[in-house]
Design an enzyme around this catalytic site. Structure first.
Site, PDB file in Angstrom:
ATOM      1  N   GLU A   1      -2.479  -9.421   3.317  1.00  0.00           N
ATOM      2  CA  GLU A   1      -2.947  -9.853   4.470  1.00  0.00           C
ATOM      3  C   GLU A   1      -4.444 -10.080   4.822  1.00  0.00           C
ATOM      4  O   GLU A   1      -4.831 -10.851   5.809  1.00  0.00           O
ATOM      5  CB  GLU A   1      -2.364  -9.137   5.695  1.00  0.00           C
ATOM      6  CG  GLU A   1      -2.798  -7.809   6.068  1.00  0.00           C
ATOM      7  CD  GLU A   1      -2.835  -6.854   5.224  1.00  0.00           C
ATOM      8  OE1 GLU A   1      -3.324  -5.376   5.349  1.00  0.00           O
ATOM      9  OE2 GLU A   1      -2.200  -6.821   4.119  1.00  0.00           O
TER      10      GLU A   1
ATOM     11  N   CYS B   1       0.854  -1.259   0.090  1.00  0.00           N
ATOM     12  CA  CYS B   1       0.040   0.023  -0.199  1.00  0.00           C
ATOM     13  C   CYS B   1       0.951   1.044  -0.172  1.00  0.00           C
ATOM     14  O   CYS B   1       1.479   1.566  -0.958  1.00  0.00           O
ATOM     15  CB  CYS B   1      -0.976  -0.151   1.127  1.00  0.00           C
ATOM     16  SG  CYS B   1      -2.517   1.081   1.122  1.00  0.00           S
TER      17      CYS B   1
ATOM     18  N   HIS C   1      -3.635  -5.360  -0.285  1.00  0.00           N
ATOM     19  CA  HIS C   1      -3.413  -5.695   1.165  1.00  0.00           C
ATOM     20  C   HIS C   1      -3.572  -7.201   1.084  1.00  0.00           C
ATOM     21  O   HIS C   1      -4.611  -7.703   1.215  1.00  0.00           O
ATOM     22  CB  HIS C   1      -4.360  -5.121   2.095  1.00  0.00           C
ATOM     23  CG  HIS C   1      -4.080  -3.843   2.440  1.00  0.00           C
ATOM     24  ND1 HIS C   1      -3.197  -3.551   3.579  1.00  0.00           N
ATOM     25  CD2 HIS C   1      -4.558  -2.690   1.978  1.00  0.00           C
ATOM     26  CE1 HIS C   1      -3.085  -2.290   3.893  1.00  0.00           C
ATOM     27  NE2 HIS C   1      -3.996  -1.745   2.863  1.00  0.00           N
TER      28      HIS C   1
END
Length: 399
Positions: free
Chosen positions: A354, A267, A352
């Site tokens: 994750e 990001c 992202h």
């Protein structure tokens, strides 16, 4: 608080429409940049994401608050926050169509409204969020404010893109999180621009020892102590950090002794790495904030569903093509979603991987990062290797 006790409130868009609703949060009037997310779940995660610092967040999901809020102090076996992405709420205010006055979930300890009041966050319901989003899509992100009946007017609204927001969310001094005990534990220096807890978790569960440094720390001076460097997510305009984080990363990229150090950015970290490489970034019309955005892996032709939260993007046309090439592209708006070095173990993603909340389609990128560190340690790291001294460092962000 019940629906009968709610005060009147007004949500105003700068130079645009205003809407009347009701307050279910803190009795404060605030301003900020108005952005929207189409995510269906995960409002506690979004509200505690440092990347939303200074913003008024509009939820397009029609009903918000129905599963309450979990205990924000609960930590997992690694000492990381289990249900939140940081220790505090970072949004300035939230805007919803309908607030669920009654909630139910086995992890919930309080309502969304009670949480907002404790955290001093304005929250307004009864708003036509569909109309708000249509306006933002046509006119672009703008400044706005939430005014609650009886609350003192807030000071002049400051555009968060003009402020060094990363300095407000980054740790002030290094801290250390040991990785899950493994046959081999690798050591990572993480540049904290507002790192989410789940990014840290995705590293430590893979046996990575993470030492977290302030955003403006000279990472080039300590990179030789580590198996890899990681650049986190964060809020605001990346160009603010051209004389700090970007300059430090540029020295890291140019250091002849550190050419094979694995680097991974997410990001804001993706944007800062691109700037350090010589590329440019642009402000998007209204940004991408959702849990279901398709991104095409240009190396495999495979499409992944990704979680995103950003208002700026890398201009892929400005990448130095003899060094970096695009790795992912957004299939909705064709914006850049990742870059990779043509010969060195360096890559980054705008989305992202994750995925909290959101999909975990691209969690393999963390596995690839660990594999690159394994290769670096085996083939390139000079001995004797002196690890960065972590004894005595705190194990949580120092604000």
């Amino acid at each position: 608080m019940t629906s009968d006790e709610a005060k009147k409130a007004r949500f105003c868009l700068h130079g645009g429409p205003s809407y009347e609703g009701y307050s279910f949060g803190a009795p404060v009037s605030v301003g900020g940049e108005v952005v929207f997310t189409t995510s269906l779940v995960g409002y506690p995660d979004s509200m505690t994401d440092p990347s939303y610092k200074g913003q008024i967040l509009v939820f397009t999901q029609p009903l918000i608050g129905n599963y309450g809020v979990p205990d924000g102090s609960v930590r997992d076996q690694y000492g990381l926050l289990k249900y939140m992405e940081s220790s505090k709420v970072h949004v300035s205010a939230i805007v919803v169509a309908e607030y669920a006055w009654e909630y139910s979930h086995w992890t919930a300890v309080q309502s969304l409204g009670d949480w907002c009041r404790k955290e001093g966050v304005a929250a307004i319901g009864g708003i036509d969020t569909r109309a708000v989003v249509q306006y933002l899509r046509e006119s672009g992100s703008t400044m706005g404010r939430v005014d609650v009946e009886g609350a003192a007017a807030s000071a002049r609204v400051v555009d968060p893109s003009k402020v060094n927001l990363v300095a407000q969310v980054s740790t002030k001094s290094p801290f250390y999180i040991p990785g899950k005990p493994s046959r081999v534990n690798y050591d990572v220096a993480l540049v904290d621009c507002g790192v989410k807890e789940n990014i840290l978790r995705c590293l430590v569960v893979r046996g990575v020892n993470v030492t977290v440094f302030p955003y403006d720390y000279d990472v080039c001076s300590i990179a030789h102590h580590f198996d890899g460097v990681f650049i986190s997510n964060g809020p605001g305009d990346p160009i603010h950090y051209r004389n700090s984080t970007v300059a430090n990363l540029r020295r890291l990229l140019q250091d002849p002794d550190l050419q094979q150090v694995p680097i991974f950015g997410i990001c804001m970290g993706h944007q800062l790495l691109a700037l350090a490489a010589g590329a440019s970034t642009v402000k998007m019309k209204y940004g991408n904030r959702a849990h279901n955005i398709p991104a095409l892996d240009l190396s495999t032709g495979q499409c992944h569903i990704t979680s995103q939260n950003h208002g700026y993007a890398v201009d892929a046309a400005t990448l130095p093509r003899d060094e970096f090439v695009p790795l992912f592209v957004n299939l909705n708006d064709k914006s850049n979603e990742g870059i990779i070095h043509v010969s060195r173990p360096i890559y980054s993603t705008q989305f992202h991987p994750e995925g909290k909340g959101g999909p975990m389609d691209c969690s393999f990128l963390f596995d690839e990062y660990v594999e690159r560190m394994r290769c670096y340690r085996k083939l390139f790291r000079q001995e004797p290797f002196i690890r960065f001294p972590v004894i005595g460092l705190p194990k949580a962000r120092v604000l």
